[in-house]
Design an enzyme around this catalytic site. Sequence first.
Site, PDB file in Angstrom:
ATOM      1  N   ASP A  25       0.918  -1.238   0.448  1.00 37.78           N
ATOM      2  CA  ASP A  25       0.375   0.117   0.226  1.00 37.78           C
ATOM      3  C   ASP A  25       0.981   1.075   0.278  1.00 37.78           C
ATOM      4  O   ASP A  25       0.479   2.216  -0.212  1.00 37.78           O
ATOM      5  CB  ASP A  25      -0.893   0.212   0.981  1.00 37.78           C
ATOM      6  N   SER A  26       2.063   1.030   0.278  1.00 37.98           N
ATOM      7  CA  SER A  26       3.450   2.410   0.186  1.00 37.98           C
ATOM      8  C   SER A  26       2.772   3.050  -1.740  1.00 37.98           C
ATOM      9  O   SER A  26       2.873   3.765  -1.455  1.00 37.98           O
ATOM     10  CB  SER A  26       4.613   1.966  -0.420  1.00 37.98           C
ATOM     11  N   LYS A  79      -1.080  -9.317   3.127  1.00 36.49           N
ATOM     12  CA  LYS A  79      -1.122  -9.052   4.526  1.00 36.49           C
ATOM     13  C   LYS A  79      -2.229  -8.133   4.645  1.00 36.49           C
ATOM     14  O   LYS A  79      -2.266  -6.783   3.977  1.00 36.49           O
ATOM     15  CB  LYS A  79       0.983  -8.287   3.809  1.00 36.49           C
ATOM     16  N   GLU A 117      -1.967  -5.351   8.244  1.00 39.08           N
ATOM     17  CA  GLU A 117      -0.633  -4.847   9.192  1.00 39.08           C
ATOM     18  C   GLU A 117      -1.824  -5.120  10.768  1.00 39.08           C
ATOM     19  O   GLU A 117      -2.425  -5.782  10.963  1.00 39.08           O
ATOM     20  CB  GLU A 117      -0.619  -3.484   9.302  1.00 39.08           C
ATOM     21  N   GLU A 144       9.058  -4.134  11.118  1.00 37.04           N
ATOM     22  CA  GLU A 144       9.036  -3.180  10.043  1.00 37.04           C
ATOM     23  C   GLU A 144       9.672  -2.039  11.576  1.00 37.04           C
ATOM     24  O   GLU A 144       8.579  -1.909  12.261  1.00 37.04           O
ATOM     25  CB  GLU A 144       8.419  -2.666   8.952  1.00 37.04           C
TER      26      GLU A 144
HETATM   27  O1  KIV Z   1       3.571  -0.934   1.806  1.00 37.14           O
HETATM   28  C1  KIV Z   1       4.606  -1.586   1.780  1.00 37.14           C
HETATM   29  O2  KIV Z   1       5.377  -0.934   1.106  1.00 37.14           O
HETATM   30  C2  KIV Z   1       4.933  -2.568   2.738  1.00 37.14           C
HETATM   31  C3  KIV Z   1       6.363  -3.018   3.122  1.00 37.14           C
HETATM   32  C4  KIV Z   1       7.528  -1.951   3.412  1.00 37.14           C
HETATM   33  C5  KIV Z   1       6.513  -3.608   3.913  1.00 37.14           C
HETATM   34  O3  KIV Z   1       4.655  -3.249   4.110  1.00 37.14           O
END
Ligand code: KIV
Length: 308
Positions: free
Chosen positions: A68-69, A137, A139, A204
């Site tokens: 989600d980055s 994934k 969080e 992280e």
């Molecule tokens: O969204 C992302 O890029 C991440 C990584 C930093 C693990 O969650």
Amino acid sequence: MSVTNFPGGIGPTPQGTPATGIPTTKITMPALGEMKRQGRAICALTAYDYSSSRLADEAGVDLILVGDSLAMVVLGHENTLAVTVDEMLHHTRAVRRAVRRALVVADMPFGSYHGTVAEGVANAVRFVKEAGAEAVKIEGPRVELVRALCEAEIPVVGHLGLTPQSIHRMGGYRVQGRSADAALTLKADAHALAEAGAGAVVLEGVPRELAAAITAELAIPTIGIGAGPDCDGQILVFHDLVGLTFGPAAKFVRRYGDAGAVIRKAIEDYRDDVERRAFPSDEESYHLPEAARRALDGTKKTGALRKA
Ligand code: KIV
């Protein structure tokens, strides 16, 4: 068109030749566990589109996270909170079309699993069914949701420590687990995720010593970002790795290239060439066959072309 003209063409199962020495065996979630058992480091990277994920896959990256980055590095948002399920699906599909070997993991965006467990499972199913993700994934220590996703046959990667979707609760992007209490809680959360069935956990922004302890205790792999070298694997954001970001980099980022400088120079050269009419050249132009050229010359003289 030429930009995506990789050998093997485009499509869901591209047949490009990977770089020499890169194993071609498909990476699955159980394969990541096997890599940990064998002491082989897991190389993970984020990617958000066809060309970058294809390059990452062909370079032998084991896990590609559609993170989600992308909200920040692709869409220009200030943090990760704004990106939607539909946007994440769109990018996951593009990555899926490119990747043959790596495990494709889709990040569940903020709000898509923060309500009921049933809503979280329904959204995760979309990533598998509509975009071809092989795992999702999430969080935080959402143990109940991890269990439900596993029951729904969806492999899960957990994510603990500095979880960017918690930016408002954390009061900024801060290293987590620094006090004894916080470290013990984080370690207990990692155990809980593993027991609930998570296949791997991203750590992280946590102290190296804590990441090392969690890595030593868990049977599932840890993948670190800002968590030191003792994790079972490492992950970086694609744009950080290749130098396509605009602000100062975090302490844990190692920049392996300066694509920003390369791209900027290429665009400036293009602009210069266009401005001084040096692009395109005659060789870069298509030409009429002789007969058509003569006919065209004839119509020019008679004015027939204008009438037609
Ligand atoms: O969204 C992302 O890029 C991440 C990584 C930093 C693990 O969650």
